[in-house]
Design a protein around this motif. Sequence first.
Motif, PDB file in Angstrom:
ATOM      1  N   VAL A  75       0.849  -1.191   0.000  1.00  0.00           N
ATOM      2  CA  VAL A  75       0.000   0.000   0.000  1.00  0.00           C
ATOM      3  C   VAL A  75       0.882   1.236   0.000  1.00  0.00           C
ATOM      4  CG1 VAL A  75      -1.753   1.272   1.266  1.00  0.00           C
ATOM      5  CG2 VAL A  75      -1.768  -1.223   1.265  1.00  0.00           C
ATOM      6  N   ALA A  76       0.574   2.113  -0.887  1.00  0.00           N
ATOM      7  CA  ALA A  76       1.357   3.343  -0.942  1.00  0.00           C
ATOM      8  C   ALA A  76       0.755   4.358   0.030  1.00  0.00           C
ATOM      9  CB  ALA A  76       1.337   3.902  -2.356  1.00  0.00           C
ATOM     10  N   GLY A  77       1.590   5.083   0.691  1.00  0.00           N
ATOM     11  CA  GLY A  77       1.072   6.115   1.599  1.00  0.00           C
ATOM     12  C   GLY A  77       2.213   6.913   2.173  1.00  0.00           C
ATOM     13  N   ARG A 133      -7.111  -4.441   9.251  1.00  0.00           N
ATOM     14  CA  ARG A 133      -6.301  -5.263   8.350  1.00  0.00           C
ATOM     15  C   ARG A 133      -4.869  -4.763   8.296  1.00  0.00           C
ATOM     16  NH1 ARG A 133     -10.909  -5.644   3.746  1.00  0.00           N
ATOM     17  NH2 ARG A 133     -12.146  -7.224   4.794  1.00  0.00           N
ATOM     18  N   VAL A 134      -3.993  -5.699   8.267  1.00  0.00           N
ATOM     19  CA  VAL A 134      -2.576  -5.386   8.125  1.00  0.00           C
ATOM     20  C   VAL A 134      -2.128  -5.974   6.798  1.00  0.00           C
ATOM     21  CG1 VAL A 134      -0.281  -5.760   9.096  1.00  0.00           C
ATOM     22  CG2 VAL A 134      -2.240  -5.450  10.613  1.00  0.00           C
ATOM     23  N   TYR A 135      -1.437  -5.151   6.001  1.00  0.00           N
ATOM     24  CA  TYR A 135      -1.078  -5.594   4.643  1.00  0.00           C
ATOM     25  C   TYR A 135       0.399  -5.944   4.516  1.00  0.00           C
ATOM     26  CZ  TYR A 135      -5.753  -4.037   3.575  1.00  0.00           C
ATOM     27  OH  TYR A 135      -7.106  -3.906   3.569  1.00  0.00           O
ATOM     28  N   ARG A 149      -9.838 -17.063   0.853  1.00  0.00           N
ATOM     29  CA  ARG A 149     -10.867 -16.044   1.101  1.00  0.00           C
ATOM     30  C   ARG A 149     -10.382 -14.661   0.690  1.00  0.00           C
ATOM     31  NH1 ARG A 149     -15.284 -16.733   3.888  1.00  0.00           N
ATOM     32  NH2 ARG A 149     -15.767 -18.692   4.929  1.00  0.00           N
ATOM     33  N   PRO A 150     -10.321 -14.431  -0.578  1.00  0.00           N
ATOM     34  CA  PRO A 150      -9.870 -13.102  -1.025  1.00  0.00           C
ATOM     35  C   PRO A 150     -10.945 -12.044  -0.756  1.00  0.00           C
ATOM     36  CG  PRO A 150     -10.611 -14.406  -2.894  1.00  0.00           C
ATOM     37  CD  PRO A 150     -10.698 -15.307  -1.694  1.00  0.00           C
ATOM     38  N   SER A 195      -3.687  -4.689  -7.922  1.00  0.00           N
ATOM     39  CA  SER A 195      -4.676  -3.918  -7.143  1.00  0.00           C
ATOM     40  C   SER A 195      -5.514  -4.838  -6.259  1.00  0.00           C
ATOM     41  CB  SER A 195      -5.571  -3.119  -8.090  1.00  0.00           C
ATOM     42  OG  SER A 195      -6.200  -3.988  -9.010  1.00  0.00           O
ATOM     43  N   ALA A 196      -5.826  -6.013  -6.782  1.00  0.00           N
ATOM     44  CA  ALA A 196      -6.576  -6.976  -5.980  1.00  0.00           C
ATOM     45  C   ALA A 196      -5.639  -7.691  -5.023  1.00  0.00           C
ATOM     46  CB  ALA A 196      -7.288  -7.974  -6.882  1.00  0.00           C
ATOM     47  N   TRP A 197      -4.500  -8.077  -5.553  1.00  0.00           N
ATOM     48  CA  TRP A 197      -3.573  -8.866  -4.751  1.00  0.00           C
ATOM     49  C   TRP A 197      -3.143  -8.162  -3.468  1.00  0.00           C
ATOM     50  CZ3 TRP A 197      -0.328  -9.904  -9.758  1.00  0.00           C
ATOM     51  CH2 TRP A 197      -0.976 -10.872 -10.534  1.00  0.00           C
ATOM     52  N   GLN A 198      -2.879  -6.844  -3.618  1.00  0.00           N
ATOM     53  CA  GLN A 198      -2.332  -6.141  -2.441  1.00  0.00           C
ATOM     54  C   GLN A 198      -3.355  -6.052  -1.305  1.00  0.00           C
ATOM     55  OE1 GLN A 198      -1.144  -2.193  -3.488  1.00  0.00           O
ATOM     56  NE2 GLN A 198      -3.172  -1.557  -4.127  1.00  0.00           N
ATOM     57  N   LEU A 199      -4.627  -6.133  -1.702  1.00  0.00           N
ATOM     58  CA  LEU A 199      -5.665  -6.118  -0.673  1.00  0.00           C
ATOM     59  C   LEU A 199      -5.851  -7.495  -0.039  1.00  0.00           C
ATOM     60  CD1 LEU A 199      -8.294  -3.861  -2.455  1.00  0.00           C
ATOM     61  CD2 LEU A 199      -6.700  -3.216  -0.625  1.00  0.00           C
TER      62      LEU A 199
END
Lengths: 170, 272, 429
Positions: free
Chosen positions: A47-49, A64-66, A146-147, A155-159
């Motif tokens: 996640v960019a921030g 959630r922790v990524y 359980r995605p 974009s999906a994977w990082q979540l």
Amino acid sequence: MNKKILLLVPLILVIGLSGCGNKNKKSDASVDERGVSTGTAENGEGVAGEQFGGGSVDRASQRRVYFEFDRAAVDDQNRAIVSAHAAYLVDNPGIALTLEGHADERGTREYNLALGERRARAVAKLMQAYGLAADRITATSYGEERPVALGHSESAWQLNRRVEILYEDR
Amino acid sequence: MNKGHGRAFLYAILVHVLVLLVLGFSFDWRLTPSSNRQSDDKKVVQATLVDGGKVQKEIERIKKKEAAQKSAAKKEKARLESLIKQAALAEKKAEKRRKAEEKRRIDLKKKKVLEKKRKNQKAKKLAKKRKKELARKKKQALAKKKRKAQAKLAAQRRHRQAEKAMQAQIRKEQLQRQAQSELNKYQPLIRQRVEGFWIRPPGAKTGLKAILRVRLTRGGEVLTVRVVRSSGNAIFDRSVENAVKKATPLPLPDNPELAEFFSVIDFEFDPQ
Amino acid sequence: MILLGVGLQLWAYQAMAILKIEITKGIEAGVPIAIVPFGWQGEGKPPQDLAKIIGADLNRSGRFESLDKEDFLSRPYDQAGVKFKDWRLIKAEALAVGKVQRVGKDRYQVQFQLFDVFKGKQLAGYRYVIKAKQMRKVAHQISDIIYEKLTGEPGAFDTRIAYVTVEQRGSGQRRFLLQVADADGYEPVTVLDSGEPIMSPAWSPDGKRLAYVSFEKRRSMVYVQTLADGSRKRLADFRGLNSAPAWSPDGKRLALVLSRDGNPEIYILSPRSRQLRRLTHHHAIDTEPAWSPNGRHIVFTSDRSGKPQIYRISVGGGKPQRVTFEGEYNARASYAADGQSITLVSATKGRYRIAVLHLRRNTMHVLTQATLDESPSFAPNGRMILYATEQGGRGVLAAVSADGRVKQVLRFLKGDVREPAWSPYNRKF
């Protein structure tokens, strides 16, 4: 993807993190069992921030922790989330914690199951480091089963590369 | 000559002498039928030259001398007998001579006839021989002529054959050269064609090798396929046999003489 | 000049001697086979189009190319009608003919014959009397016979596959189904229906039971289910992960992954004696165990080197040996029946593909080209690999020939299909 990140960004903005990062470097190393290689590969993933300002974690929306791909290291931003939850749980002993690890769809399912568990355990160790008793934590994994985001892109994977922080009444 | 004749002669002579003695000796002896005799009559003539006149005059003396005469007659008889005998002998001899002469004559005649005949024959033979010779010569000439013609022909033929052989050799060499170049050209084409039909069994272990002897028509149609060397693996063998059979017709030169060089091919399947 | 003459003569001798051509290359193609539509004696339509099923089987194997029936010059259904010339002309190497005859109420006689076209002789001939519902099974058995007669190796068409289907039902509810079907994906049967994920089905060597991972208790546990009656037992419900079951070749033990000691490790469990033995000892992830066919080794995935790679360890224990060195990510290996090779997921540049690694030669062949292929397992004859891939945004199952030449997606009517596992040989009926 961008939509979701945009949602996350304001949340991140209210977190005051500047001190936490340095303080917990030690525990970071102990969590990452493979040591130095952690977090060096897969540039641009995660996640960019930006970190700035100060404030407190909104625990309700930060469950959630990524993670980066094939990694279980908790970065500074996510460490703040873990820290906030740990602090809350220490103050509220009637709540039990389940950490549910997940992975993105890439790689094999069994490996990802193990990877999810590794992530959950990484967060659990961090929680312990922040003072939470080990017997209040259950670490489990669903691997890639359980995605939260469907689709076959980063974009999906990082979540989906995540640990879910679930409170349960004791 | 037989004995009967001789004796008859003898008696005949004896009678003649007695008649002569009786009738005197006035006869011209020449009138005696012996005119045909040519020679050897002298003794007979001499015998008749006994003088008759003296006999007359001396009758007395004969009488007187009868005994003597008698003895003389006797003597004479003996002499006559001897003469007769001699005459007979002479006659016999003459006859013998005559006969011999006759025989000689006849023989001569015969001989002449024979000679003539012989001569005739000889002439005939000669003529025949001549004719034959002529024919032979003619034939020879003809044969010679023929031989000559034949020789000429043979020579021509030999020449032609030599020419032909040379041309064949040239053609052969040309063919071989062509075949070599065709070989260089068609061998890869044939290989590619067969490779294009060979479905290599993926399970086949490396090291499997098979040789097929393939007979082709000049048009390239596969006539027979024989496994000369089996790989030992039935599936592999079947795959290579089928490859060749499916590859029919194989690309061969259009020229049938050149295609002949490709009538039997050994395919060695040696997967790498 | 003389030399030239001699040379020419020598050459002529050689030319008139037999021309030799060496063939070192072939083509990678299926053996062309003509499968004539079976004759039918009965009312209406036959219960199944056997020729179509057989043709699809043989095509899927990559070893055959079932010829288009439109090209057939004749359509015999027994030997009397076969003119080999017709089949040589279309370059069919083999010919299968047969007929189905209704002989009673739900009784059918199926007859089939296989011929070598170029030799003009019969290779096989069989007759069955069966029920309509056995029709497909008989077709697969015929496929097996043809395969074996023409390749010298046993076929694996009359086998089954187990897999997981995820179905979206009303109100966004997802159902996880453990299913078993014929090897061609037909005749699916659901053996477990759950609202929670199901993973890693594994066949017992006798083909009668399935071990699998179910999250029905909200965490992974290993179960063993008997297919005939649906009865099942929970095999492993230790603290932490319970996953990746794999039967030993003798069916007496299972290797599985437990994290009860704090980290995923390989264990060997003897269900009868409940004896559990830990096989690996490393703080990295050790998972996805698979037995060698001789039962002496286990290969598994470990990221002890930093990234997932395949290792091999003796069943008795000891130091694992790394097996894969090529590729950035190698996982989920399983052995071919001959023990010579393993199939695995191998990734380079983020593309996850199915590969085969020849163990002795140490050569890896990547067989697929998609980006998210997984769960490969060999057919029991080692000639095909079943795996999961994506097509049109959903998970499907596909089979690839072991040489990678032929791939075919199995037909599934609905759902997201994944986690296939190819059964051992079925016993014949």
